[in-house]
Design a protein around this motif. Structure first.
Motif, PDB file in Angstrom:
ATOM      1  N   HIS A  31      -8.893   6.814   5.390  1.00 34.43           N
ATOM      2  CA  HIS A  31      -8.439   7.871   6.297  1.00 34.43           C
ATOM      3  C   HIS A  31      -8.454   7.324   7.721  1.00 34.43           C
ATOM      4  O   HIS A  31      -9.503   6.909   8.220  1.00 34.43           O
TER       5      HIS A  31
ATOM      6  N   LYS B  64      -3.240   8.126   6.582  1.00 30.47           N
ATOM      7  CA  LYS B  64      -4.117   7.546   5.563  1.00 30.47           C
ATOM      8  C   LYS B  64      -3.306   6.594   4.705  1.00 30.47           C
ATOM      9  O   LYS B  64      -2.080   6.641   4.676  1.00 30.47           O
ATOM     10  N   PHE B  65      -4.021   5.686   4.021  1.00 28.12           N
ATOM     11  CA  PHE B  65      -3.344   4.796   3.089  1.00 28.12           C
ATOM     12  C   PHE B  65      -4.237   4.526   1.892  1.00 28.12           C
ATOM     13  O   PHE B  65      -5.458   4.680   1.955  1.00 28.12           O
ATOM     14  N   LYS B  66      -3.590   4.173   0.786  1.00 28.18           N
ATOM     15  CA  LYS B  66      -4.286   3.898  -0.458  1.00 28.18           C
ATOM     16  C   LYS B  66      -4.038   2.454  -0.854  1.00 28.18           C
ATOM     17  O   LYS B  66      -2.886   2.014  -0.922  1.00 28.18           O
ATOM     18  N   ARG B  67      -5.139   1.736  -1.103  1.00 33.08           N
ATOM     19  CA  ARG B  67      -5.046   0.331  -1.485  1.00 33.08           C
ATOM     20  C   ARG B  67      -4.814   0.196  -2.982  1.00 33.08           C
ATOM     21  O   ARG B  67      -4.989   1.145  -3.744  1.00 33.08           O
TER      22      ARG B  67
ATOM     23  N   HIS C 288      -8.854   2.550  -3.474  1.00 34.39           N
ATOM     24  CA  HIS C 288      -9.617   2.999  -2.308  1.00 34.39           C
ATOM     25  C   HIS C 288      -8.687   3.625  -1.280  1.00 34.39           C
ATOM     26  O   HIS C 288      -7.684   3.047  -0.910  1.00 34.39           O
ATOM     27  N   GLU C 289      -9.030   4.835  -0.837  1.00 41.35           N
ATOM     28  CA  GLU C 289      -8.223   5.541   0.149  1.00 41.35           C
ATOM     29  C   GLU C 289      -8.908   5.444   1.510  1.00 41.35           C
ATOM     30  O   GLU C 289     -10.100   5.699   1.633  1.00 41.35           O
TER      31      GLU C 289
ATOM     32  N   ASP D 173     -10.401   3.234  10.871  1.00 37.47           N
ATOM     33  CA  ASP D 173     -11.034   4.372  10.211  1.00 37.47           C
ATOM     34  C   ASP D 173     -12.419   4.626  10.806  1.00 37.47           C
ATOM     35  O   ASP D 173     -13.192   5.416  10.286  1.00 37.47           O
TER      36      ASP D 173
ATOM     37  N   ILE E  74       0.834  -1.192   0.000  1.00 38.20           N
ATOM     38  CA  ILE E  74       0.000   0.000   0.000  1.00 38.20           C
ATOM     39  C   ILE E  74       0.875   1.251   0.000  1.00 38.20           C
ATOM     40  O   ILE E  74       2.073   1.178   0.279  1.00 38.20           O
ATOM     41  N   THR E  75       0.252   2.369  -0.299  1.00 37.55           N
ATOM     42  CA  THR E  75       0.893   3.673  -0.207  1.00 37.55           C
ATOM     43  C   THR E  75       0.360   4.349   1.047  1.00 37.55           C
ATOM     44  O   THR E  75      -0.851   4.394   1.256  1.00 37.55           O
TER      45      THR E  75
END
Length: 88
Positions: free
Chosen positions: A38, A28-31, A35-36, A62, A11-12
């Protein structure tokens, strides 16, 4: 009822770094599906030795689901390794 998934997804992550007892806080992370998520709360954060390097583990939420994130200090890669979704 809850549904737990064990994952190994790169993930980012956006994180805040500071001094003090908890120098890193993911926000936060982005899959990989775009999908982000928070993060509303960071629970436990602790290092785990893996061979010659440390992996930093973060239990976060979240507000709807709980996640376990791991940051490998040797490779500088974040992974989503666990998701618990609450239904109801």
């Amino acid at each position: 009822m809850e549904t737990e998934q064990l994952l190994d997804e790169i993930i980012t992550v956006a994180a805040v770094f500071s001094t003090g007892h908890h120098p890193c806080k993911p926000v936060k992370f982005k899959r990989k599906n775009g999908h982000e998520v928070h993060i509303s709360e960071v629970g436990l954060g602790y290092p785990v030795p893996r061979g010659t390097r440390a992996v930093h583990v973060f239990d976060v939420t979240d507000g709807q689901s709980e996640y376990r994130l791991e940051f490998d200090a040797g490779t500088l890669v974040w992974r989503l390794v666990r998701e618990v979704a609450y239904e109801g």
